[in-house]
Scaffold this motif. Structure first.
Motif, PDB file in Angstrom:
ATOM      1  N   ARG A  23       0.818  -1.210   0.000  1.00 44.86           N
ATOM      2  CA  ARG A  23       0.000   0.000   0.000  1.00 44.86           C
ATOM      3  C   ARG A  23       0.849   1.257   0.000  1.00 44.86           C
ATOM      4  NH1 ARG A  23      -5.251   0.604   2.048  1.00 44.86           N
ATOM      5  NH2 ARG A  23      -5.178   1.470  -0.019  1.00 44.86           N
ATOM      6  N   ALA A  24       2.096   1.126   0.498  1.00 44.40           N
ATOM      7  CA  ALA A  24       2.969   2.307   0.517  1.00 44.40           C
ATOM      8  C   ALA A  24       3.478   2.655  -0.875  1.00 44.40           C
ATOM      9  CB  ALA A  24       4.147   2.070   1.453  1.00 44.40           C
ATOM     10  N   CYS A  25       3.436   1.701  -1.797  1.00 44.53           N
ATOM     11  CA  CYS A  25       3.962   1.948  -3.141  1.00 44.53           C
ATOM     12  C   CYS A  25       2.960   2.752  -3.956  1.00 44.53           C
ATOM     13  CB  CYS A  25       4.275   0.635  -3.842  1.00 44.53           C
ATOM     14  SG  CYS A  25       4.783   0.888  -5.560  1.00 44.53           S
ATOM     15  N   VAL A  26       3.407   3.889  -4.503  1.00 40.93           N
ATOM     16  CA  VAL A  26       2.506   4.719  -5.305  1.00 40.93           C
ATOM     17  C   VAL A  26       2.780   4.576  -6.802  1.00 40.93           C
ATOM     18  CG1 VAL A  26       2.026   6.375  -3.479  1.00 40.93           C
ATOM     19  CG2 VAL A  26       3.982   6.754  -4.982  1.00 40.93           C
ATOM     20  N   HIS A  27       3.613   3.589  -7.159  1.00 39.98           N
ATOM     21  CA  HIS A  27       3.820   3.260  -8.567  1.00 39.98           C
ATOM     22  C   HIS A  27       4.418   4.416  -9.363  1.00 39.98           C
ATOM     23  CE1 HIS A  27       2.662   1.008 -12.324  1.00 39.98           C
ATOM     24  NE2 HIS A  27       2.902   0.012 -11.500  1.00 39.98           N
ATOM     25  N   CYS A  28       5.333   5.144  -8.739  1.00 43.07           N
ATOM     26  CA  CYS A  28       5.912   6.308  -9.426  1.00 43.07           C
ATOM     27  C   CYS A  28       7.032   5.905 -10.372  1.00 43.07           C
ATOM     28  CB  CYS A  28       6.436   7.307  -8.402  1.00 43.07           C
ATOM     29  SG  CYS A  28       7.859   6.710  -7.466  1.00 43.07           S
ATOM     30  N   PHE A  30      10.227   5.647  -9.786  1.00 35.38           N
ATOM     31  CA  PHE A  30      11.569   6.190  -9.515  1.00 35.38           C
ATOM     32  C   PHE A  30      12.575   5.059  -9.321  1.00 35.38           C
ATOM     33  CE2 PHE A  30      10.868  10.765  -7.747  1.00 35.38           C
ATOM     34  CZ  PHE A  30      10.009  11.039  -8.776  1.00 35.38           C
ATOM     35  N   CYS A  31      12.132   4.008  -8.628  1.00 38.64           N
ATOM     36  CA  CYS A  31      13.042   2.919  -8.265  1.00 38.64           C
ATOM     37  C   CYS A  31      13.590   2.195  -9.498  1.00 38.64           C
ATOM     38  CB  CYS A  31      12.325   1.935  -7.348  1.00 38.64           C
ATOM     39  SG  CYS A  31      10.735   1.396  -7.995  1.00 38.64           S
ATOM     40  N   ASN A  32      12.784   2.086 -10.548  1.00 35.37           N
ATOM     41  CA  ASN A  32      13.271   1.407 -11.751  1.00 35.37           C
ATOM     42  C   ASN A  32      14.549   2.062 -12.270  1.00 35.37           C
ATOM     43  OD1 ASN A  32      11.226  -0.432 -11.757  1.00 35.37           O
ATOM     44  ND2 ASN A  32      10.175   0.353 -13.566  1.00 35.37           N
ATOM     45  N   PRO A  48      12.028  -3.148  -9.770  1.00 36.13           N
ATOM     46  CA  PRO A  48      11.334  -3.270  -8.486  1.00 36.13           C
ATOM     47  C   PRO A  48       9.827  -3.022  -8.574  1.00 36.13           C
ATOM     48  CG  PRO A  48      12.852  -1.388  -8.519  1.00 36.13           C
ATOM     49  CD  PRO A  48      13.117  -2.173  -9.746  1.00 36.13           C
ATOM     50  N   ARG A  49       9.430  -2.000  -9.355  1.00 32.61           N
ATOM     51  CA  ARG A  49       8.000  -1.701  -9.414  1.00 32.61           C
ATOM     52  C   ARG A  49       7.234  -2.890  -9.982  1.00 32.61           C
ATOM     53  NH1 ARG A  49       5.821   3.300 -12.984  1.00 32.61           N
ATOM     54  NH2 ARG A  49       6.748   1.988 -14.584  1.00 32.61           N
ATOM     55  N   GLY A  50       7.801  -3.539 -10.996  1.00 30.09           N
ATOM     56  CA  GLY A  50       7.150  -4.709 -11.583  1.00 30.09           C
ATOM     57  C   GLY A  50       7.188  -5.907 -10.649  1.00 30.09           C
ATOM     58  N   THR A  84      16.327   4.705  -3.216  1.00 30.36           N
ATOM     59  CA  THR A  84      15.703   5.679  -4.107  1.00 30.36           C
ATOM     60  C   THR A  84      14.269   6.007  -3.735  1.00 30.36           C
ATOM     61  OG1 THR A  84      17.044   4.799  -5.892  1.00 30.36           O
ATOM     62  CG2 THR A  84      15.167   6.140  -6.535  1.00 30.36           C
ATOM     63  N   CYS A  85      13.538   5.046  -3.229  1.00 30.09           N
ATOM     64  CA  CYS A  85      12.085   5.211  -3.058  1.00 30.09           C
ATOM     65  C   CYS A  85      11.727   6.329  -2.081  1.00 30.09           C
ATOM     66  CB  CYS A  85      11.472   3.900  -2.558  1.00 30.09           C
ATOM     67  SG  CYS A  85       9.722   4.099  -2.182  1.00 30.09           S
ATOM     68  N   PRO A  86      11.065   7.373  -2.567  1.00 27.18           N
ATOM     69  CA  PRO A  86      10.675   8.456  -1.655  1.00 27.18           C
ATOM     70  C   PRO A  86       9.518   8.063  -0.744  1.00 27.18           C
ATOM     71  CG  PRO A  86      10.726   9.200  -3.949  1.00 27.18           C
ATOM     72  CD  PRO A  86      10.752   7.709  -3.961  1.00 27.18           C
ATOM     73  N   SER A  87       8.823   6.979  -1.104  1.00 26.74           N
ATOM     74  CA  SER A  87       7.627   6.634  -0.354  1.00 26.74           C
ATOM     75  C   SER A  87       7.921   5.636   0.771  1.00 26.74           C
ATOM     76  CB  SER A  87       6.574   6.082  -1.317  1.00 26.74           C
ATOM     77  OG  SER A  87       5.344   5.981  -0.671  1.00 26.74           O
ATOM     78  N   GLY A  88       9.179   5.273   0.933  1.00 24.17           N
ATOM     79  CA  GLY A  88       9.559   4.415   2.057  1.00 24.17           C
ATOM     80  C   GLY A  88       9.115   2.966   1.930  1.00 24.17           C
ATOM     81  N   VAL A  89       9.043   2.455   0.702  1.00 29.58           N
ATOM     82  CA  VAL A  89       8.609   1.071   0.511  1.00 29.58           C
ATOM     83  C   VAL A  89       9.730   0.099   0.926  1.00 29.58           C
ATOM     84  CG1 VAL A  89       7.965  -0.646  -1.227  1.00 29.58           C
ATOM     85  CG2 VAL A  89       7.013   1.657  -1.327  1.00 29.58           C
ATOM     86  N   ASN A  90       9.380  -0.807   1.822  1.00 29.24           N
ATOM     87  CA  ASN A  90      10.369  -1.779   2.308  1.00 29.24           C
ATOM     88  C   ASN A  90      10.388  -2.964   1.342  1.00 29.24           C
ATOM     89  OD1 ASN A  90      11.963  -3.522   3.747  1.00 29.24           O
ATOM     90  ND2 ASN A  90      10.929  -3.142   5.694  1.00 29.24           N
TER      91      ASN A  90
HETATM   92  S1  SF4 Z   1       9.953   4.260  -5.905  1.00 33.24           S
HETATM   93 FE1  SF4 Z   1       8.799   3.396  -4.212  1.00 33.24          FE
HETATM   94  S2  SF4 Z   1       6.701   4.135  -4.479  1.00 33.24           S
HETATM   95 FE2  SF4 Z   1       7.783   4.516  -6.417  1.00 33.24          FE
HETATM   96  S3  SF4 Z   1       7.302   2.660  -7.625  1.00 33.24           S
HETATM   97 FE3  SF4 Z   1       9.238   2.267  -6.588  1.00 33.24          FE
HETATM   98  S4  SF4 Z   1       8.666   1.228  -4.691  1.00 33.24           S
HETATM   99 FE4  SF4 Z   1       6.803   2.155  -5.503  1.00 33.24          FE
END
Ligand code: SF4
Ligand SMILES: Cc1cc2nc3c(=O)[nH]c(=O)nc-3n(C[C@H](O)[C@H](O)[C@H](O)COP(=O)(O)OP(=O)(O)OC[C@H]3O[C@@H](n4cnc5c(N)ncnc54)[C@H](O)[C@@H]3O)c2cc1C
Ligand code: SF4
Lengths: 415, 496
Positions: A23-28, A30-32, A48-50, A84-90
């Motif tokens: 739920r913390a992932c906002v699918h932005c 950035f991490c890719n 990572p997003r995938g 990288t993840c600004p949303s703090g996804v573990n």
């Molecule tokens: S950077 Fe974080 S919030 Fe954005 S897609 Fe990757 S895991 Fe999800």
């Protein structure tokens, strides 16, 4: 992200944890951008997003096959995405949960199982690994090139300091492969700390920290490894030893996780947590002795100064332990010139047993990393973890060393 | 929730097995995804509220493969959805159920960096930031810097005509692209613009910027590089109320200052990013302004004095000036990470993208505050204040029934208000799927009809990115009737 976890997992502790991460992932995305495998393969499924999405499907009860398994296997567990993840996804916690479930659902081939068995059983045992390397070295000339480059060179350690009556004492992990492949690392650390008035010693019987088995999902044996390490260290820690020093960032990252890994074991939970809290990377130990170190550096000559150094910060240092800039600061203080390297956040492809399970990707990452490190023709290549050191070494002729050896040379001269 | 916009679109009768057979001939095995397990992760872009499983995903690695895919799709009447790295926030790369999603992420070669003409030629899948990194050794950079610059592609930037914090002074993507090469839906090569500053005939290059993947699939882009200014410094001003911050923005511009960047964040946004970035933002402030100055040290020093004076007169409660490059980057890092960082305080958000005249900033903020109460949803505000581009982030929880619908209605009201204030429904994120109905708010049906004729000139069968950007006239009529109160409003809204 919207989630609908399936009944089989919804109300379990693991399910709740996974759901919170999803739920913390906002699918932005950035991490890719900083994921080594996405950069190489350019497929959402290898970023990572995938992977988060693949794990989401699994947790939502959709069928999984060896396709998902393959994309999760390709993940290096480097955790660059988390930095990288600004949303703090573990991400890594989710990956562990996802991989565990996939392991139960998707059977592996016999050959894959055999390799895993070999890795979980042989590598962490020094009495098997060390002689194998010796045999390998003898036979290297007859091996095909791809195999031969995996057999490391013979390295001899310079002597440890003579035991001194320092009041301050610290334990260093001998480790499973380090003592065979790069024995000079701990010796150099011991010599440096000796100059700082700290006696370093390896506690007999500690063995492998457990990271190797942990990353190969051998859960129970991995926890046994940890208990054995704790048993070997505990009497010393009760007996005035100040702390635990890690010279391999891979092991350091794992030992620092002991408290979490053994939290459900009433007999060990407390000890594990205490050890985790007492553990520091050798760079942190040196940084906290900055004053004394500066004095020593001033006193010793400047013969090595000015050499240009390329430092590869292992993922287990910069992303797992979030230690950034410390080694570079120490080397600079010792008079070395750090050359910037492109894409410094990317993994070198060593990643535990990755070079064996994903040879193609590991080799590409290694060659890219070496190209980046040597781009401005530095005098020395260094890193901070035995796995990265030997992996990078296998790709080139310039020696790759542990940075502590450079500090040692500045303080104690080259013998 | 997922999207069902295929109903009523009988134009595409896709013979999937035949399509797969044809594509398999021109693509390597790892470049064609066909099973649901692999396709799901491609079902959305950065706007996760809208999702749709594509028919197939193709991952070409060179222009020849892209051309082959297009020819096959054109021949078999299969729609194509171009995709960069899917950071889009308007659903531009959201799949269509009958479509082949063509991911351009593997075309990521930087073909040439020319320090003399200050240009770079890149493939469309090159990340925005990678262009600046490649130009850095020559003291150059690519000026348009969307906050997503670490991840978004140049192809996506051109398609959306993206902006960024430095666009106030250096222009949007359209002002920094010199030439594009692309393929039309039938696989024919087209080229617009030239390396020179102007080209003969209509300026079709400007048309391609912001065309949202509806006209051509871009395969190569020549961008202008900008010399890095010798110095840049940023001023952070804190304000105890938003109205004052809004007025300060208008005053800076009125004073004839064109800052390199002029951004605003309100309290909720500040509180979301500060724990992660530790940029040093004032947590007590109701709003902060970031105002950047760049140029020679003398120019910067002089401009900073003027900016500080205006801010001071506008009632700023605290003013700080970055003292080093490290500090300047840290001050910006918070702003750049703002959207995803809001993900720390809410599971989901809708990021809106209207523009308004600068002098209405404070009115808009107050209106948003009132709407936030009306819809019982929190909203954090991040603005490209200098050009009046608003990014309200409406926070909701997709797992709670009804919240998404409320968020969508909240967003629509903000955009309608933008138009009423004399602004537009999109500043830089594009129309995509998200704002397609609102096009009728902005344009008369004659204008929409002209858009359709333009589209038909490139893509007669409407195969490229169907359902995006420009609504059908029927849809516009429905929307207008609904707004007049004679029919219910139906956004392309995500349905349960
Ligand atoms: S950077 Fe974080 S919030 Fe954005 S897609 Fe990757 S895991 Fe999800
Ligand atoms: C956290 C965050 C911050 C953002 N900040 C900004 C910002 O400051 N300013 C801003 O302008 N935007 C911003 N965006 C939106 C987004 O990053 C931009 O719209 C970006 O340009 C999209 O690029 P992409 O590669 O991700 O394209 P995608 O999302 O994959 O696609 C976007 C559109 O371009 C089309 N397209 C992609 N590649 C091609 C091609 N090669 N040929 C033809 N059509 C193509 C697609 O069909 C789609 O319509 C932000 C997004 C996020 C998630
Ligand atoms: S851990 Fe590393 S390889 Fe795995 S998804 Fe994250 S960045 Fe990619």
């Amino acid at each position: 992200m919207e989630t609908h976890l399936a009944d089989f997992i919804k109300d379990t502790a693991e399910g709740r944890e996974a759901d919170a991460i999803l739920r913390a992932c906002v699918h932005c995305g950035f991490c890719n951008a900083t994921c080594p495998t996405f950069q190489l393969l350019g497929d959402e499924l290898d970023g990572p997003r995938g992977r988060i999405y693949l794990i989401k499907q699994l947790l939502e009860g959709r069928p999984v096959s060896e396709k998902t398994q393959c994309h999760l296997d390709r993940c290096l567990s480097c955790r660059s995405c988390e930095t990288t993840c600004p949303s703090g996804v573990n991400y890594y916690r989710l990956l562990v949960i996802g991989r565990g479930l996939v392991e139960q659902r998707v059977p592996r081939s016999l050959a894959a199982r055999a390799t895993r068995l070999l890795l979980t059983e042989a590598v962490p045992r020094r009495w098997i690994f060390a002689p194998s390397v010796r045999v390998g070295r003898l036979l290297r000339a007859c091996l095909p090139a791809k195999l031969a480059e995996k057999v490391p060179d013979i390295v001899t350690a310079k002597p440890w300091p003579r035991p001194a009556a320092h009041r301050r004492r610290m334990i260093v992990l001998a480790g499973c492969v380090q003592s065979t492949l790069t024995p000079n690392t701990n010796a150099a650390a011991a010599r440096v700390l000796d100059r700082l008035g700290i006696a370093l010693f390896e506690a007999p019987g500690a063995g492998c920290c457990g990271a190797m088995r942990h990353h190969l999902h051998a859960k129970a044996p991995a926890l046994d490894d940890i208990r054995r390490v704790i048993d070997a260290w505990w009497p010393h820690l009760e007996n005035g030893v100040e702390g635990v020093v890690m010279t391999a960032s891979g092991c350091g990252a794992h030992v620092r996780d002991y408290g979490v890994l053994l939290r459900h074991d009433p007999a060990y939970a407390e000890k594990a947590a205490r050890i985790a809290a007492m553990t520091r990377d050798v760079s942190e130990v040196l940084a906290s002795e900055q004053e004394a170190l500066s004095r020593l550096l001033r006193e010793s000559g400047t013969d090595r100064a000015g050499r240009r150094v390329a430092f590869h910060s292992p993922c287990t240092l910069q992303h797992w332990q979030q230690i950034r800039g410390v080694v570079e600061g120490l080397l600079a203080a010792a008079g070395y010139r750090i050359v910037p390297i492109a894409d410094a956040h990317l993994c070198c492809g060593s990643a535990g047993s990755y070079s064996i399970s994903q040879p193609l990707l590991a080799r590409q990452l290694r060659d890219n990393k070496l190209a980046a490190m040597t781009a401005s023709a530095p005098d020395v290549l260094v890193t901070a973890n035995v796995g990265c050191q030997t992996h990078l070494q296998s790709g080139g002729t310039t020696p790759v060393r542990h940075w502590i050896e450079l500090i040692d040379e500045r303080l104690n001269g080259v013998c | 929730m997922s999207l069902d916009f295929s109903t009523g679109d009988p134009r595409f009768a896709v013979d999937r097995p035949a399509l797969i057979a044809r594509l398999s001939v021109v693509l390597p095995a790892d470049a064609l995804l066909t099973v649901e397990e692999d396709l799901r992760p491609y079902e959305c872009d950065g706007l996760t509220a809208y999702r749709c499983l594509p028919s197939l995903v193709a991952l070409p690695e060179n222009e020849a493969q892209v051309r082959a895919i297009l020819r096959i799709c054109h021949e078999l009447r299969v729609p194509v959805v171009p995709r960069g790295t899917a950071t889009g926030l308007s659903g531009g790369a959201t799949p269509h159920p009958d479509a082949v999603v063509v991911s351009m992420a593997r075309l990521k070669k930087i073909l040439r960096v020319d320090p003399f003409s200050r240009t770079a030629v890149v493939q469309p899948g090159v990340r925005n930031l990678a262009v600046s990194e490649a130009a850095a050794p020559y003291g150059l950079y690519y000026a348009p810097d969307p906050s997503s610059q670490i991840a978004c592609t140049i192809g996506g930037n051109v398609a959306e005509n993206s902006g960024g914090v430095h666009c106030l002074k250096y222009g949007l993507t359209v002002h920094n692209v010199l030439r594009v090469r692309g393929l039309t839906i039938d696989g024919e090569s087209v080229e617009f613009g030239s390396a020179a500053l102007d080209a003969a005939g209509y300026d079709l290059l400007a048309l391609i910027n912001g065309s949202e993947g509806l006209l051509t699939l871009l395969t190569e882009v020549t961008v202008r590089l900008t010399p890095k200014p010798p110095l840049a410094q940023v001023v952070i001003a804190s304000f105890a109320d938003v109205r004052r911050a809004g007025e300060a923005v208008a005053r800076i511009i009125a004073a004839g200052i064109i800052p390199a960047g002029l951004e605003m964040m309100d309290k909720k946004a500040i509180h979301a990013v500060e724990p992660y970035v530790k940029a040093g933002y004032n947590l007590d402030a109701e709003a902060i302004l970031l105002c950047e100055s760049d140029g020679t040290p003398e120019e910067v020093a002089e401009e900073i004095v003027r900016v500080v004076e205006v801010l001071d007169n506008s009632g700023a409660s605290e003013i700080r000036v970055s003292q080093s490059e490290v500090e300047r980057l840290r001050f910006w890092a918070g702003r750049k990470a703002a959207f995803p960082a809001v993900g720390r305080v809410t599971p989901d958000y809708l990021c809106m993208d209207g523009t308004i005249p600068r002098k209405r900033l404070a009115d808009m903020l107050e209106a948003i505050e009132a709407l936030s109460r009306k819809y019982a949803l929190r909203c954090a505000n991040v603005f490209h204040a200098g050009d009046g581009n608003l990014h309200p982030l409406i926070m909701y929880d997709a797992n709670q029934a009804g919240e998404l619908e409320r968020a969508v209605a909240f967003g629509a009201e903000i955009l309608e208000l933008s138009v009423r204030f004399g602004g537009t429904i999109t500043g830089e994120h594009g129309v995509g799927l998200e704002k397609i109905d609102l096009m009728a708010e902005q344009f008369a049906s004659g204008e929409i009809a002209a858009f359709h004729r333009l589209k038909a000139a490139f893509d007669e069968d409407g195969l490229l990115n169907p359902g995006k950007g420009v609504p059908t006239l029927a849809r516009c009529r429905e929307y207008t009737l609904a707004r007049a109160g004679t029919a219910p409003v139906t956004f392309v809204a995500p349905k349960s």
